[in-house]
Every structure is written in C-alpha cells, then in structure tokens.
Motif scaffolding. Structure first.
Motif, PDB file in Angstrom:
ATOM      1  N   GLY A 262       0.836  -1.191   0.000  1.00  0.00           N
ATOM      2  CA  GLY A 262       0.000   0.000   0.000  1.00  0.00           C
ATOM      3  C   GLY A 262       0.867   1.235   0.000  1.00  0.00           C
ATOM      4  N   LEU A 263       0.572   2.191  -0.883  1.00  0.00           N
ATOM      5  CA  LEU A 263       1.423   3.369  -1.055  1.00  0.00           C
ATOM      6  C   LEU A 263       0.689   4.651  -0.702  1.00  0.00           C
ATOM      7  N   ASN A 264       1.459   5.654  -0.326  1.00  0.00           N
ATOM      8  CA  ASN A 264       0.931   6.989  -0.095  1.00  0.00           C
ATOM      9  C   ASN A 264       2.037   7.988  -0.411  1.00  0.00           C
ATOM     10  N   THR A 265       1.732   9.273  -0.319  1.00  0.00           N
ATOM     11  CA  THR A 265       2.753  10.295  -0.554  1.00  0.00           C
ATOM     12  C   THR A 265       3.030  11.055   0.732  1.00  0.00           C
ATOM     13  N   GLU A 266       4.274  11.484   0.868  1.00  0.00           N
ATOM     14  CA  GLU A 266       4.681  12.244   2.043  1.00  0.00           C
ATOM     15  C   GLU A 266       5.927  13.046   1.677  1.00  0.00           C
ATOM     16  N   ASN A 267       5.781  14.366   1.742  1.00  0.00           N
ATOM     17  CA  ASN A 267       6.923  15.246   1.423  1.00  0.00           C
ATOM     18  C   ASN A 267       7.543  14.916   0.062  1.00  0.00           C
ATOM     19  N   ILE A 271       5.664   6.663  -0.381  1.00  0.00           N
ATOM     20  CA  ILE A 271       6.000   5.927   0.837  1.00  0.00           C
ATOM     21  C   ILE A 271       5.249   4.604   0.877  1.00  0.00           C
ATOM     22  N   ILE A 272       5.927   3.538   1.275  1.00  0.00           N
ATOM     23  CA  ILE A 272       5.265   2.249   1.491  1.00  0.00           C
ATOM     24  C   ILE A 272       4.619   2.282   2.867  1.00  0.00           C
ATOM     25  N   LYS A 273       3.291   2.209   2.893  1.00  0.00           N
ATOM     26  CA  LYS A 273       2.557   2.332   4.151  1.00  0.00           C
ATOM     27  C   LYS A 273       2.091   0.986   4.709  1.00  0.00           C
ATOM     28  N   SER A 274       2.011  -0.039   3.867  1.00  0.00           N
ATOM     29  CA  SER A 274       1.588  -1.356   4.342  1.00  0.00           C
ATOM     30  C   SER A 274       2.070  -2.421   3.377  1.00  0.00           C
ATOM     31  N   LEU A 275       2.198  -3.645   3.887  1.00  0.00           N
ATOM     32  CA  LEU A 275       2.597  -4.796   3.069  1.00  0.00           C
ATOM     33  C   LEU A 275       1.549  -5.887   3.212  1.00  0.00           C
ATOM     34  N   THR A 276       1.154  -6.479   2.095  1.00  0.00           N
ATOM     35  CA  THR A 276       0.194  -7.576   2.108  1.00  0.00           C
ATOM     36  C   THR A 276       0.898  -8.866   2.496  1.00  0.00           C
ATOM     37  N   ALA A 281       6.382  -8.285  -2.085  1.00  0.00           N
ATOM     38  CA  ALA A 281       7.175  -7.330  -1.295  1.00  0.00           C
ATOM     39  C   ALA A 281       7.454  -7.880   0.096  1.00  0.00           C
ATOM     40  N   GLU A 282       6.436  -8.437   0.745  1.00  0.00           N
ATOM     41  CA  GLU A 282       6.614  -8.964   2.097  1.00  0.00           C
ATOM     42  C   GLU A 282       7.522 -10.187   2.102  1.00  0.00           C
ATOM     43  N   LYS A 283       7.341 -11.054   1.116  1.00  0.00           N
ATOM     44  CA  LYS A 283       8.145 -12.282   1.053  1.00  0.00           C
ATOM     45  C   LYS A 283       9.610 -12.002   0.759  1.00  0.00           C
ATOM     46  N   SER A 284       9.903 -10.881   0.107  1.00  0.00           N
ATOM     47  CA  SER A 284      11.295 -10.580  -0.257  1.00  0.00           C
ATOM     48  C   SER A 284      12.156 -10.272   0.966  1.00  0.00           C
ATOM     49  N   LYS A 285      11.520  -9.824   2.062  1.00  0.00           N
ATOM     50  CA  LYS A 285      12.233  -9.418   3.276  1.00  0.00           C
ATOM     51  C   LYS A 285      13.161  -8.223   3.037  1.00  0.00           C
ATOM     52  N   GLN A 286      13.021  -7.582   1.875  1.00  0.00           N
ATOM     53  CA  GLN A 286      13.865  -6.432   1.553  1.00  0.00           C
ATOM     54  C   GLN A 286      13.077  -5.128   1.500  1.00  0.00           C
ATOM     55  N   VAL A 287      11.755  -5.248   1.588  1.00  0.00           N
ATOM     56  CA  VAL A 287      10.883  -4.079   1.514  1.00  0.00           C
ATOM     57  C   VAL A 287      10.208  -3.905   2.869  1.00  0.00           C
ATOM     58  N   ASN A 288      10.219  -2.683   3.391  1.00  0.00           N
ATOM     59  CA  ASN A 288       9.666  -2.427   4.722  1.00  0.00           C
ATOM     60  C   ASN A 288       8.739  -1.224   4.710  1.00  0.00           C
ATOM     61  N   VAL A 289       7.820  -1.217   5.659  1.00  0.00           N
ATOM     62  CA  VAL A 289       6.941  -0.065   5.829  1.00  0.00           C
ATOM     63  C   VAL A 289       7.790   1.176   6.099  1.00  0.00           C
ATOM     64  N   ASP A 290       7.406   2.289   5.488  1.00  0.00           N
ATOM     65  CA  ASP A 290       8.079   3.600   5.572  1.00  0.00           C
ATOM     66  C   ASP A 290       9.287   3.722   4.645  1.00  0.00           C
ATOM     67  N   ASP A 291       9.596   2.668   3.860  1.00  0.00           N
ATOM     68  CA  ASP A 291      10.596   2.835   2.801  1.00  0.00           C
ATOM     69  C   ASP A 291      10.075   3.850   1.791  1.00  0.00           C
ATOM     70  N   ASN A 306      12.586   8.091 -12.272  1.00  0.00           N
ATOM     71  CA  ASN A 306      12.549   8.728 -10.964  1.00  0.00           C
ATOM     72  C   ASN A 306      11.107   9.156 -10.667  1.00  0.00           C
ATOM     73  N   VAL A 307      10.579   8.759  -9.507  1.00  0.00           N
ATOM     74  CA  VAL A 307       9.182   9.041  -9.181  1.00  0.00           C
ATOM     75  C   VAL A 307       9.035  10.021  -8.023  1.00  0.00           C
ATOM     76  N   VAL A 308      10.111  10.682  -7.625  1.00  0.00           N
ATOM     77  CA  VAL A 308      10.021  11.692  -6.575  1.00  0.00           C
ATOM     78  C   VAL A 308       9.152  12.848  -7.080  1.00  0.00           C
ATOM     79  N   GLY A 309       8.179  13.242  -6.292  1.00  0.00           N
ATOM     80  CA  GLY A 309       7.276  14.321  -6.684  1.00  0.00           C
ATOM     81  C   GLY A 309       6.080  13.856  -7.494  1.00  0.00           C
ATOM     82  N   TRP A 310       6.009  12.554  -7.790  1.00  0.00           N
ATOM     83  CA  TRP A 310       4.890  12.027  -8.581  1.00  0.00           C
ATOM     84  C   TRP A 310       3.629  11.939  -7.738  1.00  0.00           C
ATOM     85  N   ARG A 311       2.506  11.946  -8.399  1.00  0.00           N
ATOM     86  CA  ARG A 311       1.244  11.591  -7.762  1.00  0.00           C
ATOM     87  C   ARG A 311       1.249  10.085  -7.522  1.00  0.00           C
ATOM     88  N   VAL A 312       0.628   9.687  -6.418  1.00  0.00           N
ATOM     89  CA  VAL A 312       0.755   8.294  -5.995  1.00  0.00           C
ATOM     90  C   VAL A 312       0.167   7.328  -7.013  1.00  0.00           C
TER      91      VAL A 312
END
Length: 729
Positions: A262-267, A271-276, A281-291, A306-312
């Motif tokens: 689950g994604l959202n935008t912040e500054n 931002i990754i806000k949740s993992l299913t 993503a969760e199974k990889s053990k390399q992706v974490n909430v708030d990355d 580059n997706v910095v500044g993009w709409r979610v």
C-alpha cells in the motif's frame, strides 16, 4: 455481464471534498501527457485533448440511446449539469466571485451541445478560472501567516457558505480567507504548540496544497465534469477514466496483480505504508513499511524512472503489472538521508488477494436462561466477483458467494446456533453474486426481477437445490446498504427466510452495465487515440495487466424489482426490527438524489415462502425494546444522532480562544466519559486519560444487539413452531 454498481455515495462525497481542495493525487490518474501550460501568474491553463473529445461524444450517444431513463440532452439537462459542475468545484462559495458566475452563465444552456459535439473548451475555461481563484486564495493565505491574530475578540468564521451568495469583491474574499487562516492558527494554538511552530506548520500545509494544485492535469478536469454530466442523468451512470476503471475492477474482484504494497505520498516521496501478507514485497524481506520509493524500472534491465514528486496513482501504475513480470524498485529505507544511494529490489508480480476487503467471520456467545448460545457473524463488505476468472471457467474464481460458503462451512463445524449476515455499509456489486448468495439460504426459486427499457422483465433464479445453511438467520443492514445488498436482503425477507434488522436501506434499484469504451469506439479512432497518448505513456494497470485507452462507462440499463413486484428504488428495504439510523436519512439515500428514478411496482413472481415471522416478531420487538429502555449504549446512540442533527445546522465557529477551548474541553470530557460508560456497559475495562484503546477491540453495540435478537428467536422458536419447518428447509 450485468453489474449492480456499488452505491458510491460516500466515496463520491470523499472525491468531491478532494476536488474542493484540489488534492486529487490519491483518487485520479492520467495515462496521457498532461495538456497544460503555465500562465504568467503561475496558474495552469489546462486544456482538453482529442481523446477526451472522443469519449465525451461517445458517452453522450450511449446515454441518449441506451440509458434506461431515455433522457434527451437538452437545455434543461444542460442547466442541471452546469449547476452540478459549479457545486462540485465550489459548494461553499469560497473561491468564485459573483462576476465569475455572471461570466459563466452564458454556458448554462450550451453544455448539452458541447457534450454532443465533444467540445470541452467551455468546461475547461470554467475550471481554469476556478483553479486560478484557488491558487490565489492559497497564496493569499500564505501572506497572512505573519499576522498577529487577536484571539480574544468575539469573531466567527463561517465555514459553510453554501446558502450565502457568491461574494462580489476580492476584499470580501480576503476577509473570508483571513478568518480561515485565523481559524487554522487557533486550532494549532489549542493543540499546545508555539506560534512560530504553528506558522511553519501552516506554511508547509499551504505550500503542499499549491504543489498538489500544480499537479492537476486534463484527466482530473475531464473526470470532474463527466461526474457532473453523468450524475445529472441518473446517480449511478458513471464514467471512469482508464486508471479509475482499473481501480473499479479491482474493487469488484477484490484482487489485483502487483507486489502487495500500500502506497501513499509524504513530502514529495512515494511511501510504502503497508505490506500484504504473503505478497512479493513482504516475502522478499527487503521491503519495509516507511521505505521511500525513488525509482521504478520494468523487467531485469529496464531503465529506472525517478518518481520523486509524482502523484501516488501514477507511481502505482508503474508498479502494478501482469502476474509473472518483473519490476525493480529503488528504495531509501527510513532514516537514510535523501542523498544516500538507494538499494535496488527486484520483485516478480503476483496475483494479490485483498483479504482485508473480503468477507470475514467471527463468533459471539450469549447467555440465554443459563444456556450458552453461539452466534456466527459474517461481515460482507461488497458483492465482489473476479469476472475474468469466472468468464475463463476457473472454478476457484474469487467471489462473495464462494468466500461466504467457506465461512458458513467453518461456522457449522464450530457449532454455531445461528448466523447474522452483517451487510452494513455494503453498497452492492455484482448482480450474479446477489442471486448466488441468496441461493446459499434457499433451495430454489426466483430472487430478483430485472426490467429493461422496453418493459421486458427477466426473472433471475437460484436453480441450485443445495442449501449451505438452513438454520436461524438474521440480516443486519443500514442506510448505506444498497443495490445488490437490497436484492439479497429483500429476497431473504420475501421468502421469510431470515429476520431483517437495522435501518431503512439506501434505495438503489437500478442496474448498470460496465462498458469498456475501447470495445465501442471504432478501431481506427482507438489507434489514433493510442498514438496521441504515446506507447511509452500507456501503463498497464488492470487485474489482467492491460489498461484501456478510453476508460469505462457504467450505464444504467435496467431496473430491478423484488419478487413481490415492489421496486427498492427510493424506498429500499424496511427492516422487520428497526434500529435508529446514525446515518442521516434526509441527507443520504436514493430519495435525496434529484435525478433518481421513481418507485414503482410490477407483477410479482411465482414463489413459495419458506417461513413466516409474523407470529414471533411482536415478541422479538418487545424483548428488544425492553433491553433498549435500560441500555446505556442505546441512550448514547440516540444522543449521537441528536448531536449529528445539531451539527448539520451549524455553519460557523467561534474564533474566540477561550470560548472555543471551553467548548472543546466540554465535548472532549463528555466523549471520554460516555466512551467509558459504553465500555462498562459492554463489560470492558475503563480507559485512563491518554490511554489508547486496544487494537481490534469491538465496541459495535448494534452488531451485539443483532446477535441477541437472533438468540431471542432461537430461545422462542419452540413456542412458535409454525416457523420451524420453514426455517429448517
């Protein structure tokens, strides 16, 4: 394939609020290059494109020819569309000047011709004026932050100006917005932070609004206008742009193909806000909430974007994709500085089942004359169906009926004495699922009647003689139970198969067909439109890994009726035992929609009732009423309803610090004390000041009472044996 489209009233209200502040990033997307340029004053001059003109003309034709209401697009409809469009942008009259409205009035009776001709210049002109006014207001707000506000004066801020005229001068508008900034500042002051910090907080907030406004594009404007146009015809004919169509189909199927995050935008960061759980993503053990996601690449060797500044939603469009394909992410873990080198994670997309949005079960226990009664509760959020799997012949396709059948089997193994189907907030979904779900509780027979524009009636039947559950049954509904939920609960009531509890339902009795516009528009035009979008700009985002070019029209093509012949249109389903409605009946419901179809009646279907609660209902109501007379929770619910009605009439708030603080302290104290009294009444420990309520703690008084009513029925059943054979099938 017929759909009973979900009643999107609450979702639409959320969309409208987002439009009002021009923060559209979480809801709308553009698959085409934004058509706009920046004016000298810094505002965007957004322009329509040829693809939108094609869609507009096509939808106008489809509505004129095939909508159930057979509405003629004329000056009268144009005026309704015009007023809706203005209201969606500026319902509380906080942006447009009276002179703007005078200027726009020349378009009031020409919008019908505009949509038929695919001319969107008038529509976009109005929006561009709106956006300029909006940006001017936010910029003005920024200039007010250095003011020394006097919070001892007895000023008021009128936040709801809908019934007031549009202001005639910029001076008047400045006064309104000075009051708004003062109110924002007072809110922060009451929270206990210092003035310097409050100014910085508001500065960031207003600058963020400006940044979001500058990300708007022509798809946003087009979607907004098409909402105004289609809802002027009827409340449930809706256009979805390509990205929204993909999201609609995800909602219908309760699954998607992607990485499970689950994604959202912040500054300006995604931002990754949740993992299913169990997702790539969760199974990889390399992706974490708030990355923070800073780049996305397709395949093992694709170039990173580059997706910095993009709409979610634009970032989501890159990350979603067909099952089995690879996507790579550049991630900045939480705590790592912006200038650090991101880590690269490679993930293979999978089909993600949205379990949190699917049917769920629980068991509640009740003590009845010294005997423990177990009531199973199945919560059904929607009538979902993976239509692609269903169409392909996959026997394990995801659907409401399949999920509920498994839950029923589990509850029977656990020895429940009765089942409550919690259908509150269930806005509908698939017509097929409404019929199939009803079939879990009856042997065979008609479930719903569907009448087309020519007056022909088709009866949809359950033809499977197997019964998944034949025991005591109750259905819990509320004002936001709509459409397919009304088919299901209406059929259960008409057969005498279960007791309906709650408040009057929404009253949506129309059927929509989901039309992929790519299949309607000629291939030559489709190819030209695809070329206009550009192959590198068309992102694949639906559950099947492909996205349409033109989007989707959910067109009202029929009206449904209960097997008694009564429509649910306007009137909905009336419960056997009514609960007071926290949702205001005069604000939400089909009967509050100006363009809604009327209630009517057709001939009844041939069906045989399987039960009759007439003899037992008076006793059940008596027991319910007796409990409510001494129930603190019932008393507080009535007080909540009274408070809601009171707040609906309020249009302004004091800007006097002492008065506002006293008012809020009183409200907070009352809420805290009543919450603890509710907890005591439900056998839960009281909370101390500042203590957080435990997660997953259930304070749902109405669900508990629904189970108690079914428990009463089970206890009384032997006294009313005429109901027993029917219920046991």
């Amino acid at each position: 394939m017929f759909y009973i489209t979900p009643d999107l009233k609450s979702v639409k209200d959320m969309f409208k609020k987002l439009y009002l502040v021009l923060v559209l990033g979480a809801t709308l997307a553009c698959s085409a290059k934004p058509a706009k340029h920046v004016n000298v004053d810094g505002s965007n001059n957004i322009q329509p494109d040829e693809k939108q003109a094609i869609v507009c003309k096509t939808i106008a034709t489809l509505i004129s020819k095939y909508n159930y209401k057979k509405v003629e697009l004329n000056d009268s409809i144009s005026s309704i569309v015009y007023n809706r469009y203005l209201k969606m942008m500026d319902e509380s009259h906080n942006y447009f000047l009276a002179s703007d409205i005078t200027d726009f009035d020349k378009y009031k009776t020409v919008l019908d011709d505009d949509v038929k001709n695919g001319n969107l210049s008038d529509v976009f002109y109005i929006f561009n004026v709106y956006q300029k006014r909006y940006i001017d207001r936010i910029k003005y707000s920024l200039t007010q932050l250095d003011n020394d506000f006097d919070f001892s004066k007895n000023d008021n801020f009128t936040y709801n100006r809908e019934s007031l005229p549009f202001v005639s001068s910029e001076t008047e508008m400045n006064k309104i917005w000075s009051e708004r900034v003062k109110y924002d500042m007072l809110n922060l002051k009451l929270a206990g932070t210092d003035a310097a910090k409050n100014k910085q907080t508001l500065k960031k907030r207003y600058e963020s609004l400006l940044a979001q406004a500058n990300k708007l594009n022509n798809q946003d404007v087009f979607q907004l206008f098409m909402d105004a146009f289609t809802e002027a015809i009827d409340p449930h004919t809706n256009y979805f742009n390509p990205a929204n169509a993909a999201n609609f189909n995800i909602e219908m199927s309760r699954q998607l193909e992607g990485i499970g995050a689950g994604l959202n935008t912040e500054n300006e960061f995604i931002i990754i806000k949740s993992l299913t759980a169990g997702g790539p993503a969760e199974k990889s053990k390399q992706v974490n909430v708030d990355d923070r996601i800073v780049g996305v690449a397709q395949g093992a060797d694709g170039e990173f974007q580059n997706v910095v500044g993009w709409r979610v939603e634009n970032a989501i469009a890159l990350i979603r994709g067909k099952k089995g394909t690879t996507v790579r992410l550049e991630l900045l873990p939480k705590g790592l500085s912006v200038g650090s080198k991101p880590k690269v994670v490679e993930l293979v997309r999978e089909k993600i089942i949205l379990k949190d949005e699917s049917a769920k079960k629980e068991i509640r226990t009740y003590n009845e004359n010294g005997k423990t009664v177990k009531i199973g509760v199945i919560s059904v959020p929607a009538f979902y169906l993976d239509f692609n799997d269903y169409k392909s012949g996959n026997p394990n396709y995801k659907s409401t009926t399949h999920d509920v059948k498994l839950l029923i089997d589990s509850l029977k193994l656990e020895g429940v004495d009765g089942i409550v189907m919690d259908m509150r907030q269930n806005g509908g979904g698939s017509l097929l699922e409404a019929v199939d779900l009803t079939g879990l509780f009856i042997k065979t027979g008609p479930v719903v009647q569907v009448r087309n524009p020519n007056g022909e009636v088709e009866v949809d039947k359950d033809e499977d003689p197997s019964v998944a559950y034949a025991g005591p049954l109750a259905i819990l509904v509320d004002r936001f139970s709509a459409s397919a939920t009304e088919i299901f609960s209406g059929a259960i009531q008409d057969y005498g198969r279960g007791i309906i509890l709650g408040s009057q339902t929404y009253g949506k009795g129309s059927v929509q067909n989901a039309i992929d516009l790519d299949r309607v528009i000629p291939p030559s035009i489709l190819e030209r439109a695809a070329a206009l979008v550009g192959k590198d700009k068309v992102t694949k985002t639906t559950t099947t890994g492909s996205q349409s070019v033109f989007g989707q029209l959910n067109l009202t093509i029929a009206k449904f009726y209960r097997i008694t012949g009564n429509s649910t249109q306007h009137k909905g389903v009336t419960p056997d035992i009514a609960f007071p409605s926290v949702i205001p009946l005069d604000k939400y419901g089909e009967d509050t929609e100006p363009s809604a179809m009327p209630f009517d009646v057709i001939e009844k279907s041939a069906y045989t009732k399987v039960g009759d609660f007439n003899a037992i209902l008076p006793q059940l109501k008596k027991l319910h009423d007796q409990r409510m007379e001494t129930s603190p929770n019932y008393k507080y619910m009535l007080e909540d309803i009274a408070d809601i009605k009171k707040h609906q009439t309020e249009k302004s708030v004091t800007l006097n610090e002492q008065k506002l603080k006293e008012q809020r302290d009183q409200d907070e104290k009352k809420a805290f004390e009543e919450n603890n009294l509710r907890r005591v009444a439900m056998g839960l420990p009281v909370l101390k000041k500042g203590q957080t309520r435990p997660r997953n703690e259930d304070l749902d008084f109405l669900k508990r009472e629904a189970g108690q009513i079914l428990t009463d029925y089970i206890s009384l059943d032997n006294k009313f044996t005429n109901t027993t054979p029917a219920l046991r099938n």
